[in-house]
Scaffold this motif. Structure first.
Motif, PDB file in Angstrom:
ATOM      1  N   THR A 162      65.914  32.728  25.232  1.00  0.00           N
ATOM      2  CA  THR A 162      66.389  31.413  25.641  1.00  0.00           C
ATOM      3  C   THR A 162      65.856  31.031  27.012  1.00  0.00           C
ATOM      4  N   THR A 163      66.168  29.809  27.414  1.00  0.00           N
ATOM      5  CA  THR A 163      65.811  29.333  28.742  1.00  0.00           C
ATOM      6  C   THR A 163      67.081  29.086  29.540  1.00  0.00           C
ATOM      7  N   ILE A 164      67.025  29.395  30.809  1.00  0.00           N
ATOM      8  CA  ILE A 164      68.135  29.104  31.711  1.00  0.00           C
ATOM      9  C   ILE A 164      67.616  28.147  32.769  1.00  0.00           C
ATOM     10  N   SER A 165      68.159  26.940  32.773  1.00  0.00           N
ATOM     11  CA  SER A 165      67.719  25.921  33.720  1.00  0.00           C
ATOM     12  C   SER A 165      68.474  26.049  35.039  1.00  0.00           C
ATOM     13  N   VAL A 166      67.712  26.098  36.123  1.00  0.00           N
ATOM     14  CA  VAL A 166      68.282  26.139  37.469  1.00  0.00           C
ATOM     15  C   VAL A 166      67.665  24.945  38.195  1.00  0.00           C
ATOM     16  N   ASP A 167      68.076  23.747  37.763  1.00  0.00           N
ATOM     17  CA  ASP A 167      67.315  22.548  38.114  1.00  0.00           C
ATOM     18  C   ASP A 167      68.167  21.383  38.623  1.00  0.00           C
ATOM     19  N   GLY A 168      69.416  21.647  39.001  1.00  0.00           N
ATOM     20  CA  GLY A 168      70.255  20.579  39.526  1.00  0.00           C
ATOM     21  C   GLY A 168      70.482  19.429  38.586  1.00  0.00           C
ATOM     22  N   GLY A 169      70.364  19.677  37.287  1.00  0.00           N
ATOM     23  CA  GLY A 169      70.632  18.650  36.282  1.00  0.00           C
ATOM     24  C   GLY A 169      69.402  17.912  35.778  1.00  0.00           C
ATOM     25  N   ASN A 215      64.345  10.802  47.728  1.00  0.00           N
ATOM     26  CA  ASN A 215      63.718   9.730  46.952  1.00  0.00           C
ATOM     27  C   ASN A 215      62.335  10.062  46.409  1.00  0.00           C
ATOM     28  N   VAL A 216      61.689  11.063  46.977  1.00  0.00           N
ATOM     29  CA  VAL A 216      60.344  11.428  46.522  1.00  0.00           C
ATOM     30  C   VAL A 216      60.364  12.789  45.844  1.00  0.00           C
ATOM     31  N   MET A 217      60.663  13.819  46.595  1.00  0.00           N
ATOM     32  CA  MET A 217      60.547  15.176  46.063  1.00  0.00           C
ATOM     33  C   MET A 217      61.612  15.472  45.005  1.00  0.00           C
ATOM     34  N   LEU A 218      62.827  14.988  45.245  1.00  0.00           N
ATOM     35  CA  LEU A 218      63.923  15.281  44.311  1.00  0.00           C
ATOM     36  C   LEU A 218      64.320  14.058  43.492  1.00  0.00           C
ATOM     37  N   SER A 219      63.354  13.202  43.250  1.00  0.00           N
ATOM     38  CA  SER A 219      63.645  11.972  42.516  1.00  0.00           C
ATOM     39  C   SER A 219      64.173  12.257  41.111  1.00  0.00           C
ATOM     40  N   ARG A 220      63.764  13.376  40.501  1.00  0.00           N
ATOM     41  CA  ARG A 220      64.204  13.700  39.139  1.00  0.00           C
ATOM     42  C   ARG A 220      65.265  14.797  39.108  1.00  0.00           C
ATOM     43  N   GLN A 221      65.733  15.218  40.276  1.00  0.00           N
ATOM     44  CA  GLN A 221      66.721  16.291  40.353  1.00  0.00           C
ATOM     45  C   GLN A 221      68.063  15.684  40.757  1.00  0.00           C
TER      46      GLN A 221
END
Length: 261
Positions: free
Chosen positions: A250-257, A215-221
């Motif tokens: 390019t960019t490759i996102s490794v960000d859980g969405g 709820n805090v650290m991964l709120s946007r993941q």
């Protein structure tokens, strides 16, 4: 032509690599056969012992070279001291959080210098080596914040957006060479520094470890899972493989969405 992931005979220079993401990448590249150069601003026995450990574990050459990435001459000297740089991983970075009107000027200058300007200097020093060798990989560690924004992180976000732009320019300038340039954009990565923040966040919010993470650290993941340093290393190793020879600029996102939202 057979696709290979072996990096035998290649030398990788990884900035900011005596812990966290940089160390994870160094270990994965060494696992693939690359000789590695570790770096940070310290110069302790532990730093050199870490390089020796990687060399022993993976049967490669590993060295530690101290350099202050806030100083352009140190950045260029790092590449020169390495002697060979087939793979350049620009990972060094710092962070500070404050509203723009309260953001300390010295913190802004330091973040831009270490997170962005250092990459300009290392790339400028490494490209002639790559062109002479006839092969090269530039991998800049950006962030989900290189593609999106959050409040109170003005310098970090400006630097990471800048890294993405710099990556594209390097790719265009090397497009006719067997050299690629890409940026990896992770979300929240579980590093030792992040791990140490969890108990403080639990105390501050009165939450359990699991609640703080979700709820805090991964709120946007959206995956609600940390990216791991091993995943970062594996992504970097892929970008160094023959399979990624036409992936550039390019960019490759490794960000859980995160950036899918």
């Amino acid at each position: 032509m057979a696709i290979t992931t072996s990096l035998d005979g290649k030398t990788a220079v990884i900035t900011g690599s005596n812990s966290g993401i940089g160390l994870g990448i160094a270990r994965e590249l060494a696992r693939a056969g690359a000789d590695v150069v570790l770096n940070s601003f310290t110069d302790s026995d532990d730093d050199h012992a870490l390089a020796a450990q990687i060399a022993q574990e993976h049967g490669v050459t590993a060295r530690y070279i101290q350099a202050d990435m806030s100083k352009g001459d140190h950045c260029r000297a790092l590449i020169e001291k390495a002697g060979q740089c087939d793979i350049l991983i620009n990972n060094a970075g710092i962070q500070h959080v404050a509203p723009i009107e309260d953001f300390p000027t010295d913190k802004w200058d330091a973040i831009i210098a270490i997170n962005l300007t250092s990459a300009f200097h290392t790339v400028a020093a490494a490209l002639p080596m790559m062109r002479k060798a006839g092969w090269g990989r530039v991998i800049n560690i950006a962030s989900a914040h290189g593609l999106t924004a959050s409040p109170y992180k003005s310098a970090y976000i400006a630097a990471k957006h800048g890294i993405v732009g710099l990556t594209k320019t390097v790719a265009l300038e090397t497009a006719r060479d067997p050299i690629t340039a890409n940026a990896i954009c992770p979300g929240y990565v579980l590093t030792p520094i992040v791990e140490k923040q969890i108990p403080d966040q639990m105390k501050t919010h009165g939450m359990s470890r699991e609640e703080v993470i979700e709820n805090v650290m991964l709120s946007r993941q959206p995956s609600k899972e940390f990216t791991t340093v091993e995943q970062m290393g594996g992504t970097a190793a892929f970008l160094c493989s023959d399979a990624a020879a036409q992936i550039t600029g390019t960019t490759i996102s490794v960000d859980g969405g995160w950036t899918a939202l």
